[in-house]
Design an enzyme around this catalytic site. Structure first.
Site, mmCIF file in Angstrom:
data_model
loop_
_atom_site.group_PDB
_atom_site.id
_atom_site.type_symbol
_atom_site.label_atom_id
_atom_site.label_comp_id
_atom_site.label_asym_id
_atom_site.label_seq_id
_atom_site.Cartn_x
_atom_site.Cartn_y
_atom_site.Cartn_z
ATOM 1 C CG ASP A 1 78.725 77.322 40.013
ATOM 2 O OD1 ASP A 1 78.416 77.062 38.751
ATOM 3 O OD2 ASP A 1 79.242 78.411 40.319
HETATM 4 C C1 GLC Z 1 79.918 81.046 38.404
HETATM 5 C C2 GLC Z 1 80.350 79.850 37.662
HETATM 6 C C3 GLC Z 1 81.479 78.997 38.226
HETATM 7 C C4 GLC Z 1 82.244 80.154 38.847
HETATM 8 C C5 GLC Z 1 81.881 80.674 39.975
HETATM 9 C C6 GLC Z 1 82.577 81.587 40.849
HETATM 10 O O1 GLC Z 1 78.677 81.491 38.517
HETATM 11 O O2 GLC Z 1 79.186 78.976 37.312
HETATM 12 O O3 GLC Z 1 82.183 78.486 36.960
HETATM 13 O O4 GLC Z 1 83.419 79.499 39.201
HETATM 14 O O5 GLC Z 1 80.577 81.103 39.917
HETATM 15 O O6 GLC Z 1 82.382 83.044 40.028
#
Ligand code: GLC
Length: 748
Positions: A265
């Site tokens: 993430d």
């Molecule tokens: C965010 C989310 C994730 C997302 C990623 C990119 O914080 O937790 O689900 O795909 O970062 O935006």
């Protein structure tokens, strides 16, 4: 002459063919199997090139190998639609004018269809939009289990039951990946709250982990064939998910044989040695908070960038781990960006709008309909629509799933359109003011929701008009604002905000023909429940929201949605909130303990007094009636096939969801009173009958034994409970299990 010319041409063609083959390196030759190509590409890469492909080079891309013609890898949010372009290294908008999209319904709505065909249609459609925008990895779907109704991101997920979420996610993934776009299932694992999401440390017993929190991810990998997976922010047993050896190596890669890439993430990586050794394959978003701030151009400082290269060059970390990461990244690139046979996708097509509307109408849940107040009757001539959610765009906001839509039909627009076609007049009253803003990451709704009246004046004005209307349609619920249905934090309480309960009460007193329509991704309390004759759970439906809601309210579509989570009466009726102990939720001193174990959703409320549940998991009404006949069962390998006859005894076509729950009447361990283990949806015309066939393998009767790490079926009596809701069991089948059966976890 002629023959010699032919001979010359043949030789020339052959030599070109040889040259072409000789010139095409194996990694580019799509006639070869992918692992042969990966092996060849890896052998040609330098160590710096290997390091470059395993971490981000921009907000949403990672580097390929330019020297070898291996393309960069582009990722995009999110689970409900394709995120608008941001600048290379900024969260803010790139200002593109070709990146508006279709917003598909939130995944709670998809789960509420209980129809894997809709999940396949959903995945195919959103995958086409990703493909058209030249994205190789779709950062979705999310399948974190709905542990608390306060979780800000439940609207992005598929409810409280691992079997339902598992069945629906498999089809979504297959649909996405049919476009040569990778699904990236998230957030693996135990990311069940947004409160303190970056640090919270989850403790949970193994049996609960395997029976509740892993199954949907396992189905995604083993049945869905997901090409990538996203470990989340939280910690599990003291170790961050992105560096958690047990999750990423022992379970995901060794037990489940996952051959894709584990993509962090955004901002979820914290330590080079751990992520290098414990199973993560790609690092994104470091030095950011994953939403709206971060250090600029820090990609070489990433944990898997220069610091990792240094340790490799010093021989302090093995090349074998780096090579495994690179193989997985190369496989991901070859399945997507280097796949010449991919279709070309499509964007904002009428097919996609039709899919969004169909999924939306099929996911809407008719919770209550006393006196058949719905569908809107012919004698209704004057409708008053009340509520901010009738006019507020919901596609902007909520966190990383926020979108820039080409269109969003609002509930009031849809209701007006449907009414106009029937000669019905529609008036509108705001009723309450929630959040008048309309911007996320530089995308603005352009709406002016300003309202000078006070809360009490708004209620008075709505009530005055309600008294004069033939029908009132209240459209409220939650929204995508912070501490509502929104990423990054949880709701503060279980009630509807912005004085809505007071307004609903007043409307119900003013006009008994009041329909309550709520747009939410979570359950909420209903103090007005007994007074309300008709209640509709309408979700965040996206671009086609207004028309989908109108389709159901006016009867153009017969609702067939079923709840993917429990609507309990009070927050304390959900097990994590029943202890009154912050350690169990939202956590204390950084720790959260899942003390409730298996007691999630109906697995807990089944043991409470029925009055503690407003609407049960699996509940949903129809405008027609169905009769469930006597089921029959026949052996199927080491399981059973159960055939359930269903009849439409009503006056209009409709669909019913037949649900099968397994109950183990006596076991050596404590088990929920029943657990969903099969379901099927059937569409029937008035008077028509048909059969729903349910397959229950041996694993449907098993519990996970942490000691042996085996799924265990004990001898004894089981019941298969058949119904159309978890609190509406109509038939039972007794099953006698003669001998004990042990099943290895990775078999499932
Ligand atoms: C965010 C989310 C994730 C997302 C990623 C990119 O914080 O937790 O689900 O795909 O970062 O935006």
């Amino acid at each position: 002459m002629k023959n010699s010319l032919k001979a010359i041409l043949a030789i020339t063609a052959a030599s070109f063919a040889v040259m072409a083959t000789a010139a095409m390196p194996a990694y580019l030759d799509e006639s070869l199997d992918i692992d042969t190509r990966v092996k060849d590409a890896l052998s040609r890469m330098t160590v710096p090139e290997k390091i470059a492909v395993i971490h981000a080079q921009s907000k949403f891309s990672s580097r390929g190998v330019p020297r070898l013609g291996i393309p960069d890898l582009w990722c995009t949010d999110g689970p409900h639609g394709i995120r608008p372009e941001v600048l290379w290294d900024e969260w803010e908008q790139a200002g593109a004018t070709n990146d508006s999209c279709v917003a598909f319904p939130a995944l709670t709505c998809l789960a509420a269809t209980w129809n894997p065909d809709m999940a396949l249609l959903y995945g195919k459609s959103i995958g086409e939009e990703a493909r058209y925008r030249n994205k190789s990895v779709l950062l979705g779907p999310g399948v974190n289990i709905y542990r608390t109704p306060l979780n800000g991101r439940n609207f992005e997920y598929m409810g409280e039951d691992p079997f339902l979420a598992g069945r629906m996610v498999v089809s979504y993934i297959k649909g996405v990946q049919s476009n040569g776009v990778a699904a990236c299932v998230k957030h693996f694992a135990l990311n069940n709250q947004e409160r303190d999401r970056n640090t919270v440390n989850v403790s949970v017993d193994d049996r609960t982990l395997y029976e509740i929190y892993l199954p949907a991810f396992k189905a995604a990998v083993k049945d869905g064939g997901a090409w990538s997976i996203m470990p989340g922010y939280n910690r599990y047993d003291g170790s961050f998910a992105c560096e958690n050896r047990r999750l990423l190596t022992d379970i995901l890669k060794n037990d489940w044989k996952f051959d894709g890439a584990a993509i962090s993430d955004w901002g979820a990586v914290h330590n080079t040695e751990n992520v290098a050794s414990n199973g993560l394959d790609m690092e994104f978003g470091s030095w950011t908070n994953g939403l709206n701030w971060g250090a600029s151009n820090s990609y070489n400082d990433y944990y898997l960038a220069d610091p990792y290269l240094k340790l490799i060059n010093e021989g302090k970390l093995p090349m074998s781990d780096l090579d495994d990461k690179v193989r997985r990244v190369l496989r991901l690139i070859m399945r997507t960006a280097m796949n010449r046979n991919r279709p070309f996708g499509s964007l904002n097509s009428e097919d996609h709008y039709a899919a969004a509307r169909r999924i939306g109408t099929e996911g809407i849940v008719l919770l209550k309909n006393n006196g058949n107040l719905l569908p809107v009757a012919d004698n209704i001539r004057k409708i008053l629509v009340v509520g901010e959610n009738a006019i507020k765009m919901m596609t902007v906001g909520g966190g990383s799933s926020s979108l820039k839509v080409q269109r969003e039909i609002l509930p009031l627009d849809g209701i007006r359109r449907a009414a106009a076609g029937r000669g019905i007049s529609v008036d509108y009253e705001r009723g309450y003011v929630g959040d008048t803003t309309g911007e996320y990451n530089g995308v603005t709704t352009g709406q002016d929701l300003s309202e000078p009246r006070t809360a009490s004046q708004l209620i008075a004005d709505a009530v005055a008009k309600a008294r004069e209307a033939d029908m009132v349609i209240f459209v409220g619920g939650l929204n995508k604002s912070p501490k509502q249905d929104s990423e990054g934090d949880d709701r503060n309480d279980f009630a509807l905000p912005y004085h809505q309960n007071e307004l609903i009460d007043a409307l119900l007193d003013a006009n008994s023909n009041t329909v309550i329509v709520n747009l939410t991704g979570n359950a909420y309390s209903m103090p007005w429940l007994d007074k309300a004759r008709a209640i509709v759970q309408a979700w965040y439906i996206g671009s086609e929201s207004g028309d989908a809601i109108a389709d159901v309210l006016f009867g153009d579509v017969n609702p067939s949605g079923k709840l993917p989570f429990t609507f309990a009466k009070a927050l304390t009726d959900y097990a994590p909130h029943s202890y009154g102990d912050s350690l169990i939720y939202p956590g204390s001193n950084g720790d959260v303990v899942y003390k409730e174990g298996l007691g999630i959703g109906y697995r807990h409320t089944d043991r409470l007094n029925r009055r503690r549940v407003n609407f049960a998991f699996g509940h949903g009404l129809s405008y027609t009636d169905f009769k469930i006949g006597d089921p029959t069962q026949s052996p199927d390998g080491d399981g059973y096939i159960v055939t359930v006859p269903v009849s439409n005894t009503g006056s209009r076509e409709g669909a019913e969801v037949i649900q099968a729950y397994v109950s183990d009447s006596k076991s050596s361990v404590s088990r929920p009173l029943k657990e969903l283990k099969a379901f099927g949806k059937i569409n029937l015309k008035p008077g028509e009958s048909g059969n729903v066939t349910l397959t229950l393998g041996k694993e449907a009767f098993a519990f996970f034994n942490p000691a042996s790490k085996l799924w265990t079926v004990e001898p004894g009596t089981f019941e298969i409970l058949i119904g159309n809701a978890s609190d509406a069991i109509k038939k039972k089948i007794k099953i006698i299990q003669v001998s004990q059966v042990q099943l290895a976890d990775f078999r499932l």
